[in-house]
Design a protein around this motif. Structure first.
Motif, PDB file in Angstrom:
ATOM      1  N   ALA A  83       0.610  -1.215  -0.026  1.00 35.85           N
ATOM      2  CA  ALA A  83       0.142   0.047   0.220  1.00 35.85           C
ATOM      3  C   ALA A  83       0.712   1.369  -0.037  1.00 35.85           C
ATOM      4  CB  ALA A  83      -0.905   0.111   1.195  1.00 35.85           C
ATOM      5  N   PHE A  84       1.969   1.217   0.761  1.00 40.05           N
ATOM      6  CA  PHE A  84       2.876   2.441   0.659  1.00 40.05           C
ATOM      7  C   PHE A  84       3.684   2.480  -0.459  1.00 40.05           C
ATOM      8  CE2 PHE A  84       1.515   2.595   5.371  1.00 40.05           C
ATOM      9  CZ  PHE A  84       1.593   4.064   5.440  1.00 40.05           C
ATOM     10  N   ASP A  85       3.868   1.375  -1.072  1.00 37.88           N
ATOM     11  CA  ASP A  85       4.945   1.289  -2.242  1.00 37.88           C
ATOM     12  C   ASP A  85       3.887   1.936  -3.688  1.00 37.88           C
ATOM     13  OD1 ASP A  85       7.247   0.779  -0.808  1.00 37.88           O
ATOM     14  OD2 ASP A  85       7.060  -1.117  -1.549  1.00 37.88           O
ATOM     15  N   LEU A  86       2.782   1.706  -3.514  1.00 42.93           N
ATOM     16  CA  LEU A  86       1.725   1.926  -4.603  1.00 42.93           C
ATOM     17  C   LEU A  86       1.893   3.404  -5.205  1.00 42.93           C
ATOM     18  CD1 LEU A  86      -0.499   0.857  -6.350  1.00 42.93           C
ATOM     19  CD2 LEU A  86      -2.012   1.626  -4.905  1.00 42.93           C
ATOM     20  N   VAL A  87       2.064   4.297  -4.251  1.00 37.97           N
ATOM     21  CA  VAL A  87       1.934   5.810  -4.678  1.00 37.97           C
ATOM     22  C   VAL A  87       3.341   6.377  -4.303  1.00 37.97           C
ATOM     23  CG1 VAL A  87       1.056   7.916  -4.045  1.00 37.97           C
ATOM     24  CG2 VAL A  87      -0.283   6.097  -4.527  1.00 37.97           C
ATOM     25  N   GLU A  88       4.091   7.323  -5.121  1.00 36.79           N
ATOM     26  CA  GLU A  88       5.259   7.571  -4.847  1.00 36.79           C
ATOM     27  C   GLU A  88       5.413   8.395  -3.640  1.00 36.79           C
ATOM     28  OE1 GLU A  88       9.114   9.359  -7.411  1.00 36.79           O
ATOM     29  OE2 GLU A  88       7.131  10.008  -7.749  1.00 36.79           O
ATOM     30  N   GLU A  89       4.503   9.365  -3.351  1.00 39.09           N
ATOM     31  CA  GLU A  89       4.222  10.438  -2.294  1.00 39.09           C
ATOM     32  C   GLU A  89       3.022  10.297  -1.530  1.00 39.09           C
ATOM     33  OE1 GLU A  89       5.980  14.036  -3.202  1.00 39.09           O
ATOM     34  OE2 GLU A  89       7.725  13.256  -4.313  1.00 39.09           O
ATOM     35  N   TYR A  90       3.081  10.224  -0.098  1.00 34.06           N
ATOM     36  CA  TYR A  90       1.918  10.534   0.668  1.00 34.06           C
ATOM     37  C   TYR A  90       2.012  11.658   1.097  1.00 34.06           C
ATOM     38  CZ  TYR A  90      -0.351   5.824  -0.546  1.00 34.06           C
ATOM     39  OH  TYR A  90      -0.811   4.735  -1.282  1.00 34.06           O
ATOM     40  N   ASP A  91       1.120  12.782   1.305  1.00 33.02           N
ATOM     41  CA  ASP A  91       1.002  13.747   1.895  1.00 33.02           C
ATOM     42  C   ASP A  91       0.257  13.557   3.481  1.00 33.02           C
ATOM     43  OD1 ASP A  91       1.956  16.057   0.276  1.00 33.02           O
ATOM     44  OD2 ASP A  91       0.402  14.726  -0.857  1.00 33.02           O
ATOM     45  N   ALA A  92      -0.673  12.506   3.526  1.00 33.69           N
ATOM     46  CA  ALA A  92      -1.353  12.149   4.791  1.00 33.69           C
ATOM     47  C   ALA A  92      -1.787  10.779   4.790  1.00 33.69           C
ATOM     48  CB  ALA A  92      -2.183  13.141   5.028  1.00 33.69           C
ATOM     49  N   VAL A  93      -1.655   9.905   5.934  1.00 31.23           N
ATOM     50  CA  VAL A  93      -2.256   8.788   6.243  1.00 31.23           C
ATOM     51  C   VAL A  93      -3.106   8.817   7.199  1.00 31.23           C
ATOM     52  CG1 VAL A  93      -1.399   6.435   6.823  1.00 31.23           C
ATOM     53  CG2 VAL A  93       0.116   7.961   5.454  1.00 31.23           C
ATOM     54  N   VAL A  94      -4.218   8.144   7.147  1.00 31.92           N
ATOM     55  CA  VAL A  94      -5.506   7.775   8.026  1.00 31.92           C
ATOM     56  C   VAL A  94      -5.757   6.719   8.237  1.00 31.92           C
ATOM     57  CG1 VAL A  94      -7.827   8.560   8.342  1.00 31.92           C
ATOM     58  CG2 VAL A  94      -6.461  10.066   7.006  1.00 31.92           C
ATOM     59  N   SER A  95      -5.815   6.374   9.543  1.00 31.87           N
ATOM     60  CA  SER A  95      -6.133   4.916   9.858  1.00 31.87           C
ATOM     61  C   SER A  95      -7.191   5.015  10.751  1.00 31.87           C
ATOM     62  CB  SER A  95      -4.833   3.967  10.635  1.00 31.87           C
ATOM     63  OG  SER A  95      -5.371   2.897  11.142  1.00 31.87           O
ATOM     64  N   THR A  96      -8.143   4.422  10.371  1.00 35.40           N
ATOM     65  CA  THR A  96      -9.534   3.964  11.252  1.00 35.40           C
ATOM     66  C   THR A  96      -9.627   2.637  11.574  1.00 35.40           C
ATOM     67  OG1 THR A  96     -11.018   3.447   9.712  1.00 35.40           O
ATOM     68  CG2 THR A  96     -10.657   5.868   9.967  1.00 35.40           C
ATOM     69  N   ILE A  97      -8.341   1.651  11.358  1.00 36.51           N
ATOM     70  CA  ILE A  97      -8.568   0.211  11.659  1.00 36.51           C
ATOM     71  C   ILE A  97      -8.600  -0.220  12.955  1.00 36.51           C
ATOM     72  CG2 ILE A  97      -7.293   0.136   9.605  1.00 36.51           C
ATOM     73  CD1 ILE A  97      -5.038  -1.366  11.288  1.00 36.51           C
ATOM     74  N   GLY A  98      -9.368  -1.322  13.400  1.00 36.09           N
ATOM     75  CA  GLY A  98      -9.562  -1.884  14.658  1.00 36.09           C
ATOM     76  C   GLY A  98     -10.166  -3.213  14.634  1.00 36.09           C
ATOM     77  N   GLY A  99     -10.063  -3.892  15.657  1.00 33.89           N
ATOM     78  CA  GLY A  99     -10.315  -5.392  15.901  1.00 33.89           C
ATOM     79  C   GLY A  99     -11.650  -5.387  16.725  1.00 33.89           C
ATOM     80  N   THR A 100     -11.900  -6.343  17.445  1.00 28.99           N
ATOM     81  CA  THR A 100     -13.044  -6.754  18.240  1.00 28.99           C
ATOM     82  C   THR A 100     -12.321  -6.903  19.646  1.00 28.99           C
ATOM     83  OG1 THR A 100     -13.014  -9.109  18.019  1.00 28.99           O
ATOM     84  CG2 THR A 100     -14.202  -7.625  16.278  1.00 28.99           C
ATOM     85  N   PRO A 101     -13.167  -6.973  20.733  1.00 32.05           N
ATOM     86  CA  PRO A 101     -12.700  -7.399  22.004  1.00 32.05           C
ATOM     87  C   PRO A 101     -12.363  -8.752  22.061  1.00 32.05           C
ATOM     88  CG  PRO A 101     -14.733  -6.278  22.276  1.00 32.05           C
ATOM     89  CD  PRO A 101     -14.731  -6.226  20.763  1.00 32.05           C
ATOM     90  N   ALA A 102     -12.786  -9.508  21.116  1.00 34.31           N
ATOM     91  CA  ALA A 102     -12.317 -10.942  21.127  1.00 34.31           C
ATOM     92  C   ALA A 102     -10.895 -11.110  20.611  1.00 34.31           C
ATOM     93  CB  ALA A 102     -13.155 -11.931  20.570  1.00 34.31           C
ATOM     94  N   ASP A 103     -10.605 -10.067  19.322  1.00 30.37           N
ATOM     95  CA  ASP A 103      -9.164  -9.983  18.816  1.00 30.37           C
ATOM     96  C   ASP A 103      -8.893  -8.714  18.445  1.00 30.37           C
ATOM     97  OD1 ASP A 103      -7.073 -10.625  17.389  1.00 30.37           O
ATOM     98  OD2 ASP A 103      -7.988 -11.447  15.700  1.00 30.37           O
ATOM     99  N   PRO A 104      -8.383  -8.062  19.389  1.00 28.61           N
ATOM    100  CA  PRO A 104      -8.136  -6.415  19.237  1.00 28.61           C
ATOM    101  C   PRO A 104      -6.769  -6.039  18.754  1.00 28.61           C
ATOM    102  CG  PRO A 104      -7.682  -7.174  21.432  1.00 28.61           C
ATOM    103  CD  PRO A 104      -8.088  -8.322  20.866  1.00 28.61           C
ATOM    104  N   ARG A 105      -6.014  -7.144  17.965  1.00 30.91           N
ATOM    105  CA  ARG A 105      -4.568  -7.022  17.443  1.00 30.91           C
ATOM    106  C   ARG A 105      -4.493  -5.855  16.684  1.00 30.91           C
ATOM    107  NH1 ARG A 105      -2.567 -11.467  14.692  1.00 30.91           N
ATOM    108  NH2 ARG A 105      -4.450 -11.874  14.042  1.00 30.91           N
ATOM    109  N   ALA A 106      -5.652  -5.665  15.776  1.00 32.58           N
ATOM    110  CA  ALA A 106      -5.528  -4.680  14.719  1.00 32.58           C
ATOM    111  C   ALA A 106      -5.446  -3.213  15.638  1.00 32.58           C
ATOM    112  CB  ALA A 106      -6.614  -4.690  13.824  1.00 32.58           C
ATOM    113  N   ASP A 107      -6.123  -3.164  16.631  1.00 33.79           N
ATOM    114  CA  ASP A 107      -5.913  -1.857  17.395  1.00 33.79           C
ATOM    115  C   ASP A 107      -4.458  -1.347  17.635  1.00 33.79           C
ATOM    116  OD1 ASP A 107      -9.029  -1.100  17.776  1.00 33.79           O
ATOM    117  OD2 ASP A 107      -8.770  -3.193  18.212  1.00 33.79           O
ATOM    118  N   SER A 108      -3.735  -2.458  18.243  1.00 34.99           N
ATOM    119  CA  SER A 108      -2.381  -1.977  18.468  1.00 34.99           C
ATOM    120  C   SER A 108      -1.278  -2.400  17.353  1.00 34.99           C
ATOM    121  CB  SER A 108      -1.925  -2.825  19.730  1.00 34.99           C
ATOM    122  OG  SER A 108      -2.081  -4.169  19.806  1.00 34.99           O
ATOM    123  N   GLU A 109      -1.120  -3.609  17.036  1.00 31.16           N
ATOM    124  CA  GLU A 109      -0.213  -4.215  15.914  1.00 31.16           C
ATOM    125  C   GLU A 109      -0.525  -3.606  14.701  1.00 31.16           C
ATOM    126  OE1 GLU A 109       0.046  -8.521  16.303  1.00 31.16           O
ATOM    127  OE2 GLU A 109      -0.215  -8.453  18.259  1.00 31.16           O
TER     128      GLU A 109
END
Length: 278
Positions: free
Chosen positions: A111-137
């Motif tokens: 994803a980061f290599d797809l475009v030569e330059e990024y001005d901003a990155v937004v993350s809204t990702i998250g997991g669930t109480p049963a598997d919250p790894r996405a929220d941190s990792e």
């Protein structure tokens, strides 16, 4: 009360460049990829929405509303998502889908290599109480990749991390039963927020943390507000969260801030508070 929902997501070709005077029309324009690390330049001031490239990581909730509103403003947008469900809409808008998972290093790199330059990155990702790894990792993987991208392109992108009221020093804001239900997720979000602050201090990468209240689905009310008050809790529509996130992308005034996002008319019996205006 609306549920405090938690979102996730995480792309598809050779590297694209959107820089230069023909930025809007020159989709095929490319520059050689920079291989050596260079010293990042100082952070810029306010950004112009029709002259920036933004990576948005997240699924069908707030992330897609951010994508829609950015595309309406003329922004070049790449979307990192795990599934193809939104591909028709994303491509119809003229955005790019990078299909992948933030928990898989090669997907993040793609994803980061797809475009030569990024001005901003937004993350809204998250997991669930049963598997919250996405929220941190998952978020930490994106944060670290953004810093590396900044070194490669010679200037740091702004990183806007969307977490939740109840994270960190806003732990006491939600009703106790809500916090208890989401505690596994909220504790992992703290790790991502802490890593973002530490890495941005080290690398000089501008950042904003946006903590929405309970997420509701429906048309924008236009009543969404930001505040530095960590005691505030309430609900807010996803479309209004997206509006506030975009303001945080564009406005230099938001840099370094941790902001709660609520609808001013959907508060949970809170006293008056100061808004943070952009």
């Amino acid at each position: 009360m609306a549920a405090f929902t938690v979102s996730m997501s995480c792309a598809t070709a050779s590297k694209l460049s959107f820089k230069g005077s023909a930025r809007r029309g020159n989709l095929a324009g490319r520059k050689p990829a920079m291989r050596a690390l260079v010293s990042p330049k100082a952070a810029r001031a306010d950004l112009e929405p029709d002259n920036i490239s933004v990576l948005v990581a997240g699924g069908s909730g707030v992330a897609m509303d951010v994508v829609r509103q950015l595309k309406d403003a003329g922004t070049w947008v790449t979307v990192l998502q795990r599934r193809d469900d939104n591909r028709p809409e994303i491509e119809k808008m003229g955005a790019f889908l990078s299909k992948g998972d933030a928990l898989i290093p090669k997907d993040v790199k793609k994803a980061f290599d797809l475009v030569e330059e990024y001005d901003a990155v937004v993350s809204t990702i998250g997991g669930t109480p049963a598997d919250p790894r996405a929220d941190s990792e998952g978020n930490i993987a994106l944060i670290e990749a953004a810093a590396l991208k900044g070194e490669q392109q010679g200037r740091m992108p702004k990183f806007v991390l969307v977490t939740s009221i109840g994270t960190g020093d806003s732990k006491g804001a939600p009703p106790p039963q809500v916090y208890a239900a989401l505690e596994p997720v909220l504790l992992e979000k703290v790790k991502a927020e802490d890593r973002l602050k530490a890495l941005c201090a080290e690398k000089g990468m501008p950042f904003v943390i946006v903590r929405p209240g309970g997420l509701k689905t429906g048309p924008s009310t236009g009543k969404g507000v930001l505040t530095e008050d960590t005691k505030i809790c309430g609900a807010i529509f996803r479309t209004d969260v997206a509006k506030l996130v975009i303001k945080c992308i564009l406005k230099d005034k938001a840099n370094g801030k941790v902001l709660s996002a609520v609808d001013s008319e959907l508060l949970f019996d809170q006293p008056a508070f100061a808004t943070f205006d952009l």
